[in-house]
Enzyme design. Structure first.
Site, PDB file in Angstrom:
ATOM      1  N   TYR A  14       0.866  -1.191   0.000  1.00  0.00           N
ATOM      2  CA  TYR A  14       0.000   0.000   0.000  1.00  0.00           C
ATOM      3  C   TYR A  14       0.902   1.239   0.000  1.00  0.00           C
ATOM      4  O   TYR A  14       0.889   2.065   0.918  1.00  0.00           O
ATOM      5  CB  TYR A  14      -0.942   0.018   1.207  1.00  0.00           C
ATOM      6  CG  TYR A  14      -1.971  -1.109   1.251  1.00  0.00           C
ATOM      7  CD1 TYR A  14      -2.187  -1.945   0.163  1.00  0.00           C
ATOM      8  CD2 TYR A  14      -2.746  -1.321   2.381  1.00  0.00           C
ATOM      9  CE1 TYR A  14      -3.124  -2.972   0.206  1.00  0.00           C
ATOM     10  CE2 TYR A  14      -3.694  -2.339   2.425  1.00  0.00           C
ATOM     11  CZ  TYR A  14      -3.867  -3.168   1.343  1.00  0.00           C
ATOM     12  OH  TYR A  14      -4.797  -4.176   1.397  1.00  0.00           O
TER      13      TYR A  14
ATOM     14  N   HIS B 117      -1.214 -12.324   2.056  1.00  0.00           N
ATOM     15  CA  HIS B 117      -2.107 -11.475   1.256  1.00  0.00           C
ATOM     16  C   HIS B 117      -2.962 -12.250   0.246  1.00  0.00           C
ATOM     17  O   HIS B 117      -4.093 -11.903  -0.017  1.00  0.00           O
ATOM     18  CB  HIS B 117      -1.276 -10.400   0.543  1.00  0.00           C
ATOM     19  CG  HIS B 117      -1.998  -9.111   0.363  1.00  0.00           C
ATOM     20  ND1 HIS B 117      -1.357  -7.896   0.284  1.00  0.00           N
ATOM     21  CD2 HIS B 117      -3.318  -8.819   0.259  1.00  0.00           C
ATOM     22  CE1 HIS B 117      -2.248  -6.935   0.128  1.00  0.00           C
ATOM     23  NE2 HIS B 117      -3.444  -7.465   0.111  1.00  0.00           N
TER      24      HIS B 117
HETATM   25  N1  LIG Z   1      -6.727  -8.488   1.612  1.00  0.00           N
HETATM   26  C1  LIG Z   1      -6.971  -7.952   0.446  1.00  0.00           C
HETATM   27  O1  LIG Z   1      -6.670  -8.554  -0.612  1.00  0.00           O
HETATM   28  C2  LIG Z   1      -7.641  -6.605   0.363  1.00  0.00           C
HETATM   29  C3  LIG Z   1      -8.165  -6.162  -0.852  1.00  0.00           C
HETATM   30  C4  LIG Z   1      -8.800  -4.916  -0.894  1.00  0.00           C
HETATM   31  C5  LIG Z   1      -8.887  -4.142   0.262  1.00  0.00           C
HETATM   32  N2  LIG Z   1      -8.338  -4.578   1.432  1.00  0.00           N
HETATM   33  C6  LIG Z   1      -8.394  -3.748   2.673  1.00  0.00           C
HETATM   34  O2  LIG Z   1      -9.712  -3.295   2.870  1.00  0.00           O
HETATM   35  C7  LIG Z   1      -9.702  -1.874   3.046  1.00  0.00           C
HETATM   36  C8  LIG Z   1     -11.013  -1.279   2.646  1.00  0.00           C
HETATM   37  O3  LIG Z   1     -11.273  -1.514   1.275  1.00  0.00           O
HETATM   38  P1  LIG Z   1     -12.201  -0.543   0.437  1.00  0.00           P
HETATM   39  O4  LIG Z   1     -11.565   0.791   0.354  1.00  0.00           O
HETATM   40  O5  LIG Z   1     -12.503  -1.226  -0.827  1.00  0.00           O
HETATM   41  O6  LIG Z   1     -13.484  -0.442   1.436  1.00  0.00           O
HETATM   42  P2  LIG Z   1     -14.945   0.153   1.398  1.00  0.00           P
HETATM   43  O7  LIG Z   1     -15.236   0.459   2.838  1.00  0.00           O
HETATM   44  O8  LIG Z   1     -15.867  -0.733   0.657  1.00  0.00           O
HETATM   45  O9  LIG Z   1     -14.868   1.498   0.560  1.00  0.00           O
HETATM   46  C9  LIG Z   1     -14.242   2.653   1.048  1.00  0.00           C
HETATM   47  C10 LIG Z   1     -14.748   3.836   0.236  1.00  0.00           C
HETATM   48  O10 LIG Z   1     -16.107   4.096   0.599  1.00  0.00           O
HETATM   49  C11 LIG Z   1     -16.264   5.483   0.832  1.00  0.00           C
HETATM   50  N3  LIG Z   1     -17.204   5.696   1.937  1.00  0.00           N
HETATM   51  C12 LIG Z   1     -17.095   5.280   3.222  1.00  0.00           C
HETATM   52  N4  LIG Z   1     -18.176   5.670   3.942  1.00  0.00           N
HETATM   53  C13 LIG Z   1     -18.963   6.365   3.099  1.00  0.00           C
HETATM   54  C14 LIG Z   1     -20.209   7.021   3.235  1.00  0.00           C
HETATM   55  N5  LIG Z   1     -20.839   7.075   4.426  1.00  0.00           N
HETATM   56  N6  LIG Z   1     -20.737   7.610   2.138  1.00  0.00           N
HETATM   57  C15 LIG Z   1     -20.101   7.581   0.952  1.00  0.00           C
HETATM   58  N7  LIG Z   1     -18.893   6.987   0.760  1.00  0.00           N
HETATM   59  C16 LIG Z   1     -18.342   6.374   1.818  1.00  0.00           C
HETATM   60  C17 LIG Z   1     -14.900   5.992   1.253  1.00  0.00           C
HETATM   61  O11 LIG Z   1     -14.798   7.348   0.831  1.00  0.00           O
HETATM   62  P3  LIG Z   1     -14.380   8.515   1.881  1.00  0.00           P
HETATM   63  O12 LIG Z   1     -12.902   8.489   1.895  1.00  0.00           O
HETATM   64  O13 LIG Z   1     -14.967   9.732   1.289  1.00  0.00           O
HETATM   65  O14 LIG Z   1     -14.991   8.190   3.216  1.00  0.00           O
HETATM   66  C18 LIG Z   1     -13.945   5.081   0.516  1.00  0.00           C
HETATM   67  O15 LIG Z   1     -13.552   5.633  -0.729  1.00  0.00           O
HETATM   68  C19 LIG Z   1      -8.493  -1.426   2.232  1.00  0.00           C
HETATM   69  O16 LIG Z   1      -8.031  -0.144   2.587  1.00  0.00           O
HETATM   70  C20 LIG Z   1      -7.502  -2.508   2.594  1.00  0.00           C
HETATM   71  O17 LIG Z   1      -6.940  -2.204   3.859  1.00  0.00           O
HETATM   72  C21 LIG Z   1      -7.735  -5.804   1.509  1.00  0.00           C
END
Ligand SMILES: NC(=O)c1ccc[n+]([C@@H]2O[C@H](COP(=O)([O-])OP(=O)(O)OC[C@H]3O[C@@H](n4cnc5c(N)ncnc54)[C@H](OP(=O)(O)O)[C@@H]3O)[C@@H](O)[C@H]2O)c1
Length: 270
Positions: A40, A102
């Site tokens: 990241y 991962h």
């Molecule tokens: N193990 C793996 O292979 C893997 C793969 C992918 C991800 N991950 C982990 O999972 C974490 C989260 O993934 P994700 O970013 O896809 O998660 P997510 O929670 O589905 O999406 C986050 C996005 O949603 C928006 N959001 C949150 N609350 C909101 C609301 N109330 N209204 C409108 N938009 C909202 C955020 O924007 P704002 O910034 O504006 O709040 C952000 O851009 C990653 O950072 C990583 O640590 C792991």
């Protein structure tokens, strides 16, 4: 030992500035639980700098939960043990609360996991687990003479990808499931979905709150992400919401095995 966090905050793609702001806001809530990974970009460095400052100000290390991962590039280039040491250096800590593999990288994941077992046994990793594992990957691992069963499986879960079979199996095995991308990034598929919009109105909550509460009902820890510290209160309040059984079923019935993350990123064809 502290209880597991109710929600973990992801750091993929966040700037150092955003990571600092989010950790500051979590500090006010006294619940700092962070998910990161070496790939990241510079997230581990930003987290390490911030955590060191907090500890210098008197914050206790044991009140901070840090989860990071092992990536295939590092396994191949420097080896798993060195990869772990490098993460510890960047994070400026001497143990990792949760260390995850991962992806089930072909040919190398069992050997890498066995090296993670060593880190667990010597206390460098307080918990070890995996990400993106299906049943077949668990079978390969469990049939290969490992001595520490994975404690966590972090997978993509949201109302359009409920993963009910693997969640059920992990629950039976007492493997804690974590849901990444729990909000499906609030794409219109989620924000404009009529079932979720209706339930949000019914419970006087936001759609993200409904989704976090649904995860809680399934014994799943969401790994969410926000760059906006103002959302943190809303996120924690979600865990006070109890959704009726029939509404939980309505959410789960949105499933269409829709994945945002490619099936086999990092391990094609697997
Ligand atoms: N193990 C793996 O292979 C893997 C793969 C992918 C991800 N991950 C982990 O999972 C974490 C989260 O993934 P994700 O970013 O896809 O998660 P997510 O929670 O589905 O999406 C986050 C996005 O949603 C928006 N959001 C949150 N609350 C909101 C609301 N109330 N209204 C409108 N938009 C909202 C955020 O924007 P704002 O910034 O504006 O709040 C952000 O851009 C990653 O950072 C990583 O640590 C792991």
């Amino acid at each position: 030992m502290n209880p597991p966090p109710i929600v973990i905050f992801g750091t993929s793609g966040l700037s150092a500035y955003s990571i600092e702001n989010i950790i500051d806001r979590l500090n006010e809530s006294n619940q700092i639980a962070i998910d990161t990974a070496p790939n990241y970009v510079s997230a581990e460095i930003a987290i390490g700098n911030k955590i060191q400052r907090l500890i210098n100000e008197g914050f206790k290390r044991e009140d901070i939960f840090i989860q990071t991962k092992i990536d295939w590039q590092d396994i191949i280039k420097v080896g798993t043990q060195t990869a772990i040491k490098n993460s510890l250096k960047r994070l400026k800590i001497d143990y990792i609360d949760s260390l995850l593999l991962h992806w089930p990288f072909p040919d190398i994941f069992i050997k890498a996991y066995k090296e993670m077992e060593h880190s667990y046994k010597v206390g460098i990793a307080r918990e070890i687990g995996v990400c993106n594992f299906k049943l077949r990957h668990f079978e390969m691992l469990l049939n290969d003479g490992i001595s520490v069963k994975p404690m966590i499986n972090q997978i993509e879960i949201h109302p359009f990808n409920t993963c009910s079979d693997i969640v059920k199996w992990c629950n039976e095995q007492e493997i804690q499931v974590q849901a990444y991308t729990p909000l499906l990034k609030m794409l219109p598929k989620v924000s404009e979905n009529s079932t979720l919009v209706t339930l949000a109105k019914k419970y006087e909550a936001s759609i993200p709150q409904i989704i976090y509460a649904w995860n809680k009902s399934r014994n799943i820890i969401p790994v969410t992400k926000t760059s906006n510290p103002k959302r943190i209160d809303e996120i924690f309040k979600a865990f006070e919401i109890t959704i009726k059984e029939e509404d939980l079923t309505r959410i789960s019935s949105l499933n269409e095995d829709y994945k945002f993350m490619l099936e086999s990123w990092g391990c094609p064809g697997y």
